[in-house]
Scaffold this active site. Sequence first.
Site, PDB file in Angstrom:
ATOM      1  N   HIS A 162       0.814  -1.209   0.000  1.00 36.92           N
ATOM      2  CA  HIS A 162       0.000   0.000   0.000  1.00 36.92           C
ATOM      3  C   HIS A 162       0.851   1.263   0.000  1.00 36.92           C
ATOM      4  CE1 HIS A 162      -3.688   2.112   0.112  1.00 36.92           C
ATOM      5  NE2 HIS A 162      -4.416   1.181   0.720  1.00 36.92           N
ATOM      6  N   ASP A 164      -2.357   2.417  -4.284  1.00 39.58           N
ATOM      7  CA  ASP A 164      -3.566   2.637  -3.495  1.00 39.58           C
ATOM      8  C   ASP A 164      -4.529   1.468  -3.702  1.00 39.58           C
ATOM      9  OD1 ASP A 164      -2.581   5.038  -2.594  1.00 39.58           O
ATOM     10  OD2 ASP A 164      -3.400   6.118  -4.348  1.00 39.58           O
TER      11      ASP A 164
END
Lengths: 326, 412, 324
Positions: free
Chosen positions: B385, B389
């Site tokens: 992450h 995204d």
Amino acid sequence: MAVSEIGKDKLLHMYRKMGEIRVFEETAADLFMKGRLPGFLHSSVGQEASSVGACAALRPEDYMTSTHRGHGDIIAKGATLDRMMAELFAKETGYCKGKGGSMHIADLDLGILGATGIVGAGLPYAVGAALGFKMKGTDQVVLSFFGDGGSNTGAFHEALNLAAVWDLPVIFLCHNNQYAETTPQRVHQKIKDVAVRAQAHGIPGVTVDGMDVLAVYETTKAAVERAKKGEGPTLIESKTYRFMGHFVGDPGVGIYRTREEVEEWRKRDPIPNFRKVLIEAGVATEAELNQIDQDVAKEMEEAIRFAEASPEPELEEALQDIFVES
Amino acid sequence: MATRIDMPQLGQTMEEGTILRWLKKEGDQVRKGEPVVLLQTEKVEYELEAPAPGQLAKILVSEGTTLRVGGAMGIIAQEGEDISALLASWAAPTPAAAKAPAPATAPTAVQAPAAPAAAPVQAAVAAPSREKVKITPRAKRLAEEHGIKIETLVGTGPEGRIVEEDVQRAIEAMKAGVPAAEAVPDLIPLTGMRKAIFDRLGGSWRNAARVTLFAEADVTRLVELRKERGSRWEAESGLKISYNDLILKGVVVALTEKPRINCTLTPEGIRVHKEVHLGFAVDLGEGLVAPAIRDAHKKSLLEIAREARAIAEKARSGRLVPHDLEGGTFTVTNLGGFGVELFTPIINPPQAAILGVGKIVEKPVVLNGGIHIRAMLGLSLVFDHRLIDGAPAAQFLAKLKELLEQPEGWIG
Amino acid sequence: MREITYREAVREALREEMRRDPSVFLLGEDIAEFGGSYKVTQGLLDEFGPERVRNTPISEAAIVGAALGAALVGMRPVAEIMYVDFMAIAMDQIVNQMAKIRYMFGGKAKAPAVIRTQGGTGRSSAAQHAQSLEAWFVHVPGLKVVQPSTPYDAKGLMKASIRDDNPVIFLEHKLLYAEKGLVPEEEYVIPLGKADIKRPGKDVTVVATSRMVLKALNAAKDLEQEGIDVEIIDPRTLTPLDEDTILESVKKTGKLVVVHEAVRRCGIGAEIAATVAEKAFDYLDAPVKRVTALDTPMPFNPKLEAFVTPDEDKIKRAIRELVG
């Protein structure tokens, strides 16, 4: 011994044998230098009287052993030039099927127990053969040729001693050609006469002029008689000379002996001397001896032709004769 | 003229290598291009070829020694040549040591915390050791006669040598219809390949901000299509196209269409790749590697299938070169063959994501108000992450699911 | 069957062959009245007389030469060289003359002579009286080499050696002379070139020679308790070597230990190991092991002598390493 006692046939036989040796050795040396013969070659030119005189005292059933310089001894004992030359050419028809070569020619049928390339090594087994004859109760004798060089080996002394203690019918005949390979006798032994070494072993030792075929013959004959009677061995020193070098290729003069010395000995060349004796004694005419010379030359030519025409041994032959196959 | 044999740079980030075995002795003649020394880098074993013809005049570094890139290992000279000057130069600092980068500017700085000695490659680990399997002639003969792979055997003889008894046991087991007891050594030292796995995957786990997305694709049509076209594909390529091949191709198409997750971490930032160099995990028994199919986006299904097999075979036979293990942009790992339905694999840095593929299972599925038996495939996308995204990751997975459910358009 | 010693067995063979064939005779140092240094020929003088049991001077070259020459003219001599170490003195006659004479004379001569001698470690016989030099002779084409380990073999092989038309080197062992074994009274001959399986087994092949056969048998007995089944092969003749029996055994067991008392380097063990590697490589399930004397001259000190000489423990250790 008077010439008349020996008989013409035998005398001419001796003359012929000496001629055969001379021609054979000179021819072999020539072929060798032309690169036609493999291996190496030790010439006995000059020693013909020593070889022939000794072997003339033997019967066909008697045996002899010889050395690396053995062509003369072997021809004197009865080997023929054709099979000799074939062996030098390493051909299948040679005395050893091309597997022995110049140094190892043998023919048991002719009483030639073989030449050995190890100096002094023929004496012990010559003694053994004499032991065998003695035990079998035959009156055969064995004559072992060796040189002044060989007389310095342990085998020489062991053999003389053993033959002496067992009174074996063996004649030790030393071609004292003055050189152990290239080392003069005065350098390689303190004694002047090899024959004196007999005393150390309690057997007779005789020195004889090795350039005189009849003297060698007479001396050897006496030793043979003695052996046959069971009286044991005799050491005969036959003083002779090697006209050529130690091997073909060794010039023989310059390094270890002088040309003058060789020339001096050549004056005593046993072949012309014997020829003179035969003529002077009326045994043979010039013409008769010339005829023999021509016969020998012809025999030599034929021997070369025979050797050249003979096949080489098959490769398979390399694997044969290592053992007696049962 | 004498020539030094230096520790080569095998791959962009290699810093040091170990001399496993000299293949020539001092005094041996070598031809240019003939292998002289077997090296091990963190990733591969590598047969270094002679840089020049001549005689291996001097071995400077013994087997088992680790040396920085550029360090002199040996000298090739002409017979009788004076090599004293070269010997003197060996005593001086090696070029590699001299150019050792400062951390701030070094391109490898990013990886340093995770795995100081490790290269930022796509491969999880090194290729397998090619050390000769120790086996007696008798055992080898027996194994060959019974078609037993000696790699599957554990030696119980002296020095771990496989002896006749070991092969006999395998034969018995084969006859009894049970697989031979799995060959598992008692102690696996944390060295070589194992050490690399240990460090790199540990580093990935510690550093990446992992998120896993799960999806289930209805691959009933894909299964049918594979049946329909299987023989045609086989005729064209000589290969039996597997589900994995189809999935690999699907992933490539999805990455082309949703390229955001096709990215890697570099010192400059997150590099998003237009090219797809598709990594896939290859199990090596003890250890695994993830070589990459280069430029997969330009390749057809059959080309991908062919290349995947070739690379896997290369990996298993220890013939991978550094190039094969570098530059991957995304990795697929498939445990379907073991019956696994869903799992969360570890990202292979510096990549940003990895796809775990499970087993195709027939399940009752409600479809158009009715219950149908459908072939379902579990997919899990693990992504970092920090680099990606959630939305683009989800979009990619949705795209992949769509492609796998409606394969006609892209399957070829 | 009766039991007699190894010494008596050799003597019986000599006696029987001398009775059978008048061309057989003995020669050697101190072999007549004294009966030989190790008493093998004791009593033979009385029966056969000094013509056929001949004491010689200390002249090893002449002894072998005499045997060779006599053999060349049709006798069948059996010469005794007191210690195998003394063969060195006769080496020219053995190696350059006896072994070569048939070959270099184009197959015309044959030399049916036996040279008997004894070797091996004794009790502190030291460096010049305790060697095992069999490999010297094996290395020379033209010689047969016999090395019996039991009274039965010693007798049968001696008779075969005497009857063989080739030179035979017959190597006895000084510490075997007193060993007893079953020997039938009736006539038998053991052909040269035939190995004997002294103990059948399935786990490991041990090829042992001379006294090491006994050591290997003892070792095998102990190992049996550990469940190791050892096959022991005694080649009995080293030239010709019965390769088939050895290879068959190795094909069965897959493991080979060669045991000899001679030093390791270029010993007969090397030859056997190489032969197996060449001809039964695919059957080997372990590296070949050799249990031999260390590569040293034989020391006088008993502790050192034991240290360099192979024994049961060393044999067992080697076997366990292969089989364990």
